[in-house]
Every structure is written in C-alpha cells, then in structure tokens.
Design an enzyme around this catalytic site. Sequence first.
Site, PDB file in Angstrom:
ATOM      1  N   GLY A 186      24.016 -31.942 -20.281  1.00 55.29           N
ATOM      2  CA  GLY A 186      22.706 -32.518 -20.032  1.00 55.29           C
ATOM      3  C   GLY A 186      21.984 -31.749 -18.941  1.00 55.29           C
ATOM      4  O   GLY A 186      22.370 -30.641 -18.582  1.00 55.29           O
ATOM      5  N   HIS A 187      20.955 -32.369 -18.383  1.00 55.25           N
ATOM      6  CA  HIS A 187      20.112 -31.674 -17.414  1.00 55.25           C
ATOM      7  C   HIS A 187      20.518 -31.916 -15.968  1.00 55.25           C
ATOM      8  O   HIS A 187      19.920 -31.365 -15.057  1.00 55.25           O
ATOM      9  CB  HIS A 187      18.641 -32.062 -17.609  1.00 55.25           C
ATOM     10  CG  HIS A 187      18.085 -31.580 -18.917  1.00 55.25           C
ATOM     11  ND1 HIS A 187      16.754 -31.712 -19.253  1.00 55.25           N
ATOM     12  CD2 HIS A 187      18.670 -30.963 -19.971  1.00 55.25           C
ATOM     13  CE1 HIS A 187      16.563 -31.200 -20.464  1.00 55.25           C
ATOM     14  NE2 HIS A 187      17.713 -30.756 -20.921  1.00 55.25           N
TER      15      HIS A 187
END
EC number: 3.2.1.67
Length: 401
Positions: A249-250
Amino acid sequence: MEPRPRPLAVAVNALLCVLSLCVSAAEAENVTTYDAKNFGAKGNGVDDDTKALVAAWKKACGTPGTVTLVIPPGTYYIGPAHFHGPCEALAITFLLQGVLMAATDLKRFGNDWIEFGWVTNLTVVGQNGGVIDGQGAASWPFNKCPVRKDCKVLPTSVMFLNNQNTVVRDITSVNSKFFHIALLHNNNMRMSNLRIHAPENSPNTDGIHIERNTGVIISDSRIGTGDDCISIGQGNHNIYIARVHCGPGHGMSVGSLGRYVGEGDVTSIHVTDMTFQGTMNGVRIKTWENSPTKSLAARMLFENMVMKDVQTPIIIDQKYCPYYNCEHRYVSGVTLEDIKFKNIKGTSTLPVAVLLRCGVPCHGVVLQNVDLIYNGQAGTLSHCENANATYVGYQHPKPCV
Ligand SMILES: *[C@@H]1O[C@H](CO)[C@@H](O)[C@H](O)[C@H]1NC(C)=O
Ligand SMILES: *[C@@H]1O[C@H](CO)[C@@H](O)[C@H](O)[C@H]1NC(C)=O
Ligand SMILES: *[C@@H]1O[C@H](CO)[C@@H](O)[C@H](O)[C@H]1NC(C)=O
C-alpha cells in the site's frame, strides 16, 4: 427492564475474583442478548438480510441496560445498513461471528455501506471469524478518483460517525469498494486486532481514514491495501497508533491537508512501533499547495519504525497537487510545527529516503537516529526545501546542508 448500574456490576465482579471465583463480565451483569436469526436473518449468502439486521439492531438499541446483538456464523448478504442511535442501551455490543457480505449493485449505495452512528458505549467485536467483505472487485473498475478530482466516490465499507466511547476489535475487513473503515467525528475510540486487506492495485482502498475525531487509539493490527494504511485527515486531536504492520500500500499518511475551506487543525499525533513492508511511503505528511484556508498541523511524533523495501520512508510534502498542472505559485496554508521522526531504520527502494519539502519554513522538524539504507547501488540521499530541520544522533542519509 431496569438498567443495572455498571459500577455495581464491576464491584461484584471484582469481589468474585478476590474469592477465586472469577466469572465473566457477561455472567456478572444482566446482559440482554439478541440473535439476528430471530429477526429473520438467513445468513445463507443469498437472501438479502439488510432488513433483518437493521430490525435486530433497533430492538437491541431500544433495550435498556447492557445489550449484545449476536450475528451468528453464516454469510449475511446485505446492502447499505445503518445502525444508528441514540440508544436506550447503556452499552451495546455488536458481536460478529459470521461474515457480512456487501451487495454489488452500486445504485443501492450512498457514501457508505455499514454505518454505526450516534451511539454511546458501542463495542463491535469479531469472534471466530468476524469478517466484513466489501466485494470490491466488482466496483473497482468504476472508480475514477485516482484520475479525476470531481469523481463519484464509492461506498466506504464501515463508517463510524458521531459516536462516543467505541471499541472495535478482532474484525477482519477485506476488499472494500473504497475505504475499509472511516472514523468521522467520534470521541474516544479504541481499535485493536484488526486485519484489513485488499489487493495492492485496488484503488482508494485505504485501511482506516480518520477525520475530525478526538481520542483515537489504533493498535496491534495488520493492514495491506491498494492505498494508505492509515490516513489522518483534518480536525483530529490526540491520535495514538501503535504496533501496526502496513504493506502493501501507500503507507501511513497525515493528510492530505488543506484541500477544502474551513479545515480543522491536526494536533497531538503519536505513532510508534510500526513496520512497513513494500509500501510506497513510510510516513508521509502532505498538504495541498493551493489550500484555501489556513490551518495548523502540530505536535507529531513518529518513532520506532522499521521500513522494509519502502520507496520513500520519510516524506513531508507541502506541494501536493495531484490533479492540476501546478504553477507552484502558492505556498500551502497549512503550518507544520513540532514534528519529530525518531529511531527510523530499514531499507528504501529509491535513493531519496528522506524528502522534506516545506512550503514556508517548517517549524521544529527534528530527525533523531535515522538509519535508512538504499537497496540499490550507492547510499541514500536527503532532499530538503525550506525544511530547517534539526538533526540529533546518527543520520543515514546525511542531513541536508
Ligand atoms: C435482568 O433483566 C431482565 C429483563 O429485563 C429482568 O426481568 C430481570 O429481573 C433482570 N435480572 C436481574 C438479576 O437484574
Ligand atoms: C456509557 O457507559 C458509562 C460507563 O460505563 C455510563 O456511565 C454511561 O451512562 C453510558 N452512557 C450512555 C449514554 O449509555
Ligand atoms: C530555523 O530554525 C532555527 C532553530 O530551530 C530558528 O532559530 C530559525 O529562526 C529558523 N529559521 C527559519 C527561516 O525559520
């Protein structure tokens, strides 16, 4: 029914424990329990159980005293379901033993799927499963938000709105259509032992997004999604996050701040003992370049973080501007103050491991004991604009001059 005073129940419980006859709180108190199946819920994964679950909630909510609503094992296919207070119950537990599975027809939904709102003393707990399945794969192709600012947002899986004293634990959330969990305008929330996942390429499937809350604790959880692990938006105060594993993810984000008129300040954020694996960022604070109002983001401590193969482990970006051709004429109206990164170690997959891009000079950015190693050739680098940071202890990469 007479609501039984909780302090008495606690005292009775404690006394029994002293006599080595500990009984569970449920036995000591007079808990009224309802079973969703007695309200017509089928749990067969096919019939629509929305009405039955909402009816069961209404009954539980309207019952004085301590109340538990059990969703027994089974798969409950439901559309938008609003579990709202205020309740007669002094405390209400939503005990999820089964799977809640979202309808896929987007026309049925507004901004969210399951909404807990205006409840005091709510516990949402999973047992032997406790899965919330957003069935997002069917709707991800319709999400244009990554490329268009005026997009229609898809429903968030679970929204907590205007609640007081909420506990959420042992819940698994998979494949949300949009965010998995959003906290909006709550006071005193504790979340632990959550498992949240969606594929790395699923759009906007943020793990937990929090906005305008006071007093949130999130701990001991694993979050791997296509977007932010946990994002702390505007208007939040006293947020504590510990022992969360993020990836893919980020990564963890504060922001983006400064996008809308009238945003609240963000103060007192403490994030500790985190691991990030294969994420885009570790910790990122981002503010919009051309923010319409002024606000403050202050008193943040990010400490004891391990980064494994993270693109950019530490980022402050006050020139966030994803949709336009930015002219870089306006500086962000969000003032960053008293922000400390301490004991951050691990590996980065890009050479610039520390990026501090402040609009006007940041006030009181401190980096203490940073040890980040680039996976490729050569060492890691720092890049700074107006950061005016203070460095304490060892520093890899080398500080900006
Ligand atoms: C428990 O609650 C029920 C239902 O309201 C009530 O009839 C009963 O008297 C209560 N028992 C005790 C011990 O408080
Ligand atoms: C919430 O719980 C507290 C303590 O357990 C109790 O004093 C209070 O009355 C409850 N509030 C509501 C609105 O039920
Ligand atoms: C940079 O930081 C120092 C000490 O923290 C402070 O005295 C100085 O005024 C700051 N400079 C700017 C341009 O903000």
